[in-house]
Design a protein around this motif. Structure first.
Motif, PDB file in Angstrom:
ATOM      1  N   ARG A 338     -16.006   1.474   9.374  1.00 40.83           N
ATOM      2  CA  ARG A 338     -16.129   1.505  10.833  1.00 40.83           C
ATOM      3  C   ARG A 338     -15.514   2.762  11.434  1.00 40.83           C
ATOM      4  N   GLY A 339     -15.266   3.748  10.550  1.00 48.58           N
ATOM      5  CA  GLY A 339     -14.857   5.053  11.043  1.00 48.58           C
ATOM      6  C   GLY A 339     -13.371   5.263  11.201  1.00 48.58           C
ATOM      7  N   LEU A 340     -12.549   4.340  10.686  1.00 51.63           N
ATOM      8  CA  LEU A 340     -11.096   4.509  10.802  1.00 51.63           C
ATOM      9  C   LEU A 340     -10.509   4.744   9.420  1.00 51.63           C
ATOM     10  N   GLY A 341      -9.937   5.925   9.218  1.00 55.78           N
ATOM     11  CA  GLY A 341      -9.283   6.229   7.953  1.00 55.78           C
ATOM     12  C   GLY A 341      -7.805   5.858   7.997  1.00 55.78           C
ATOM     13  N   ILE A 342      -7.316   5.274   6.895  1.00 55.15           N
ATOM     14  CA  ILE A 342      -5.893   4.916   6.800  1.00 55.15           C
ATOM     15  C   ILE A 342      -5.365   5.593   5.535  1.00 55.15           C
ATOM     16  N   PRO A 343      -4.873   6.818   5.654  1.00 53.41           N
ATOM     17  CA  PRO A 343      -4.503   7.577   4.457  1.00 53.41           C
ATOM     18  C   PRO A 343      -3.221   7.106   3.784  1.00 53.41           C
ATOM     19  N   GLU A 344      -2.319   6.493   4.514  1.00 50.62           N
ATOM     20  CA  GLU A 344      -1.020   6.146   3.947  1.00 50.62           C
ATOM     21  C   GLU A 344      -0.979   4.707   3.432  1.00 50.62           C
ATOM     22  N   GLN A 345       0.058   4.435   2.619  1.00 46.89           N
ATOM     23  CA  GLN A 345       0.244   3.097   2.064  1.00 46.89           C
ATOM     24  C   GLN A 345       0.564   2.115   3.188  1.00 46.89           C
ATOM     25  N   MET A 346      -0.118   0.958   3.200  1.00 49.49           N
ATOM     26  CA  MET A 346       0.048  -0.011   4.280  1.00 49.49           C
ATOM     27  C   MET A 346       1.202  -0.979   4.039  1.00 49.49           C
ATOM     28  N   PHE A 347       1.331  -1.470   2.802  1.00 49.95           N
ATOM     29  CA  PHE A 347       2.329  -2.489   2.495  1.00 49.95           C
ATOM     30  C   PHE A 347       3.376  -1.923   1.548  1.00 49.95           C
ATOM     31  N   PHE A 348       4.386  -2.727   1.267  1.00 47.27           N
ATOM     32  CA  PHE A 348       5.464  -2.313   0.370  1.00 47.27           C
ATOM     33  C   PHE A 348       5.464  -3.190  -0.871  1.00 47.27           C
ATOM     34  N   TYR A 349       5.647  -2.537  -2.027  1.00 44.73           N
ATOM     35  CA  TYR A 349       5.613  -3.220  -3.307  1.00 44.73           C
ATOM     36  C   TYR A 349       6.935  -3.022  -4.022  1.00 44.73           C
ATOM     37  N   ALA A 350       7.088  -3.687  -5.155  1.00 44.57           N
ATOM     38  CA  ALA A 350       8.351  -3.619  -5.882  1.00 44.57           C
ATOM     39  C   ALA A 350       8.696  -2.191  -6.299  1.00 44.57           C
ATOM     40  N   ASP A 351       7.673  -1.373  -6.558  1.00 46.85           N
ATOM     41  CA  ASP A 351       7.929  -0.010  -7.001  1.00 46.85           C
ATOM     42  C   ASP A 351       7.897   1.011  -5.878  1.00 46.85           C
TER      43      ASP A 351
END
Length: 355
Positions: A338-351
């Motif tokens: 839909r034309g929206l780029g999300i270049p960065e990490q959205m959530f946080f993980y153990a690593d």
């Protein structure tokens, strides 16, 4: 005729004798159970009255156990708690008992949760089949082979998340937990249903749990469903995240089917639907409001399903991280379409270093 009359007389006296013996044994046993149970109650606990519950049991009315953390007016209150002992458990020590709680009310949070569940972190085989020790009650004088909750209530209190009221209230909770044994394999079966309500009693959701656990082979299978229609009550849940997120409102319907095999192999399927979800916060330069509008449909609904399978002793597998990574991929893919780029990490993980 005389012989028949004498026989009937003997039978009548025998029945009366058995009834008297049953009553005497029941009253004596109830007195012993009540005495042992009351000695384990922490200081400040009160019991309105203790009465015999035929045939072999005891009922405690108006039980109240204080919150030793001092943060809440009480830890547990119940109109009635009945400990019912089967005939086959009369000579066992500790007593096997079915516990029936009528209108129990729990006030629990991070300040006192250890007092409530202390001892359960031990091997379930030990406390289910023998007994266990709890920080509040000490050495429990009976083994619960069944627990029934009738019309219970739980207030979950966490001042940092919601200072003015409970984070959530589970009310009208009806729960059944049974311990059965097929051969030498014990099985714990738990079924629970209830509502989420506001402080005024308004219905705002549902919760259902079914769980079957075999402690000796470390096998669990179950289903969980939670629906909550006032997510704004959890506004500050992620306020201390590396990138703070504030939940302003919305509805969530979450369900999970899961199995643990041999204590290490996990199979699960998670399904979530959110509607009118409003979040304050950003992923890099992209706001969560823009992300949600890019993935929702015209009714502001976003829905996803993610399966996960792997071994818990595999350092590369984490059920939590696996599900989040799949959800992140799905959201980024939908937003990009839909034309929206999300270049960065959205959530946080153990690593994740900042996690």
């Amino acid at each position: 005729m005389i012989r028949d009359w004498r026989l009937r007389k003997k039978i009548a006296f025998g029945v009366i004798g058995l009834l008297f013996l049953n009553t005497a044994v029941g009253v004596f046993l109830s007195w012993q159970v009540a005495r042992q149970f009351k000695t384990t109650l922490p200081p400040g606990s009160t019991v309105g009255s203790v009465v015999w519950s035929p045939p072999f049991g005891v009922m405690l009315e108006m039980l109240s156990i204080p919150d030793s953390s001092g943060k809440n007016p009480f830890l547990l209150q119940a109109d009635r708690v009945t400990l019912q002992i089967p005939w086959w458990g009369l000579l066992a020590r500790p007593f096997p008992a079915k516990v029936i709680m009528v209108r129990p009310h729990l006030k629990v949070g991070s300040e006192n949760i250890d007092l409530l569940v202390g001892g359960l972190e031990d091997d379930p085989h030990d406390w289910v089949l023998t007994s266990f020790e709890n920080p509040v009650l000490g050495k429990i004088p009976f083994v619960p082979f069944g627990i029934q909750v009738i019309n219970g209530r739980v207030d979950v209190i966490e001042q940092e998340i919601r200072a003015e009221a409970p984070v959530f209230i589970a009310d009208h909770v009806n729960l059944s937990l049974e311990l059965t044994a097929t051969g030498i394999e014990p099985t714990i079966h738990l079924v629970s249903k209830g509502d989420f309500v506001t402080e005024s009693g308004e219905l705002i959701g549902k919760q259902e749990v079914e769980l079957r656990y075999q402690p000796r082979v470390k096998a669990i299978e179950g289903n969980l469903r939670l629906r909550h229609e006032r997510l704004g009550d959890f506004r500050n849940l992620y306020q201390y995240a590396p990138r703070p997120i504030f939940i302003e409102g919305g509805i969530a319907d979450f369900s999970m089917k899961f199995a643990l095999i041999g204590g290490k192999h996990v199979k699960m399927t998670v399904h979530t639907l959110v509607q009118n979800l409003d979040l304050t916060g950003k992923v890099g330069e992209v706001s969560w409001a823009d992300i949600l509008h890019a993935v929702e449909d015209e009714n502001r609904i976003y829905e996803w399903t993610v399966p996960a399978e792997g071994d818990l002793d595999d350092p590369a597998f984490s059920p939590h991280d696996h599900v989040l990574r799949e959800v992140e991929w799905k959201m980024k893919e939908k937003a990009a379409s839909r034309g929206l780029g999300i270049p960065e990490q959205m959530f946080f993980y153990a690593d994740t270093p900042e996690a």
